[in-house]
Design an enzyme around this catalytic site. Structure first.
Site, PDB file in Angstrom:
ATOM      1  CD  GLU A  84      -3.211   0.403   0.189  1.00  0.00           C
ATOM      2  OE1 GLU A  84      -2.724   1.458  -0.278  1.00  0.00           O
ATOM      3  OE2 GLU A  84      -4.386   0.062   0.004  1.00  0.00           O
ATOM      4  CG  ASN A 132      -9.080   2.499   0.176  1.00  0.00           C
ATOM      5  OD1 ASN A 132      -7.903   2.683   0.485  1.00  0.00           O
ATOM      6  ND2 ASN A 132      -9.691   1.341   0.362  1.00  0.00           N
ATOM      7  CG  ASP A 190      -7.488   0.006  -2.492  1.00  0.00           C
ATOM      8  OD1 ASP A 190      -7.103   0.856  -1.674  1.00  0.00           O
ATOM      9  OD2 ASP A 190      -7.433  -1.214  -2.253  1.00  0.00           O
TER      10      ASP A 190
END
Length: 294
Positions: free
Chosen positions: A16, A150, A200
């Site tokens: 991430e 997100n 995302d």
């Protein structure tokens, strides 16, 4: 056809938050469940890691190269790359609730926006919140009842903020007041509908277009400022997690991906899951502002 290169064969559990540091010429990124911060140097191909005591949800640059502010578990901590040391700063939520910090980034004025989520996304719980942190450590809870926060991004030319609760498959848009940090006039920017996956992590390019990782959709999508899809780049993994521009000219699109962390089972048929990817999209991105505090 756009070529997708594997920049780092990391096999991360939950890759991430790619974050380009212009002063250092490196890309920081995370493995949330691996409790690692990565530091990737495209010039040498070297990818180094530092261990953390907690799970890093997101991180932002500071005015000091090599020093990051990390949203880890339920608090904000200062992190020094050279020593690997962390120093707790601000607690956002009480521990023990099952929540952890997730996606976040600075606005162009240096405020840190970050959201929390229940640690297992597939449980579909809406126990998270959105936070706006000022340079002095004071913070405001801007929203409750969040599932998986997100897709935060800021378009300074149009005075916009984007954000999504991934569980809703909807990206929202706001008018953003950079002076006050207020986000107003909430409206739908994109309903994923027949589009692949869920929204995302995201970023903005110099044309004001919005690049978002379609997690569980094996793709990165680009939306024009009016919300139309004008590009799709397919990836060799089902779960790309976040996009960020980097490189000396901010012309490389880096994309992290999820391996077998959190609610995600690792698929033996996807050996590249958890790797870091690099793409030449033919357009440059915008730099992230350092956090306003010290």
């Amino acid at each position: 056809m756009v070529e997708v290169d594997v920049a780092v064969r990391a096999n991360a559990l939950l890759g991430e938050c790619p974050l380009w540091s212009p002063e250092e010429g490196v890309l920081y990124w995370e493995d949330i469940d691996g409790r690692l911060v990565h530091r990737y140097d495209p010039a040498t191909g070297e990818d180094l890691t530092r261990e953390l005591p907690g799970r890093p949800g997101s991180m932002v640059l500071t005015s000091e190269p090599g020093r990051l502010l990390i949203a880890s578990e339920t608090e904000l901590v200062w992190f020094d790359w050279s020593t690997g040391s962390t120093n707790p700063w601000v607690t956002l939520e009480p521990p023990g609730t099952g929540n952890r910090m997730n996606d976040g980034r600075t606005d162009p004025a240096g405020r840190f926006w970050v959201g929390s989520m229940y640690e297992f996304a597939d449980d579909m719980r809406h126990t998270g919140s959105m936070y706006r942190i000022e340079g002095d450590g004071s913070f405001t809870v801007t929203r409750g009842g969040v599932g998986v926060p997100n897709a935060l991004a800021f378009d300074t030319e149009r005075d916009r903020m984007y954000w999504a609760d991934s569980l809703t498959r909807t990206v929202l848009c706001y008018d953003y007041d950079l002076e006050t940090g207020e986000a107003r006039n909430e409206r739908v920017f994109v309903e994923f509908g027949d589009l692949p996956g869920r929204p995302d992590g995201a970023c903005i390019d110099v044309e004001g277009c919005y690049w978002v990782a379609a997690v569980r959709g094996s793709a990165v999508l680009r939306f024009t400022p009016d919300g139309a899809v004008d590009r799709r780049i397919d990836l060799p993994v089902t779960k790309p997690s976040m996009t960020a521009f980097g490189g000396s000219d901010l012309g490389t699109l880096f994309v992290t991906s999820i391996g077998g962390g959190g609610s995600h089972a690792r698929d033996a048929a996807e050996p590249r899951a958890g790797d870091l990817f690099a793409i030449d999209p033919g357009v440059a991105g915008l730099p992230d502002a350092p956090f306003a505090g010290t």
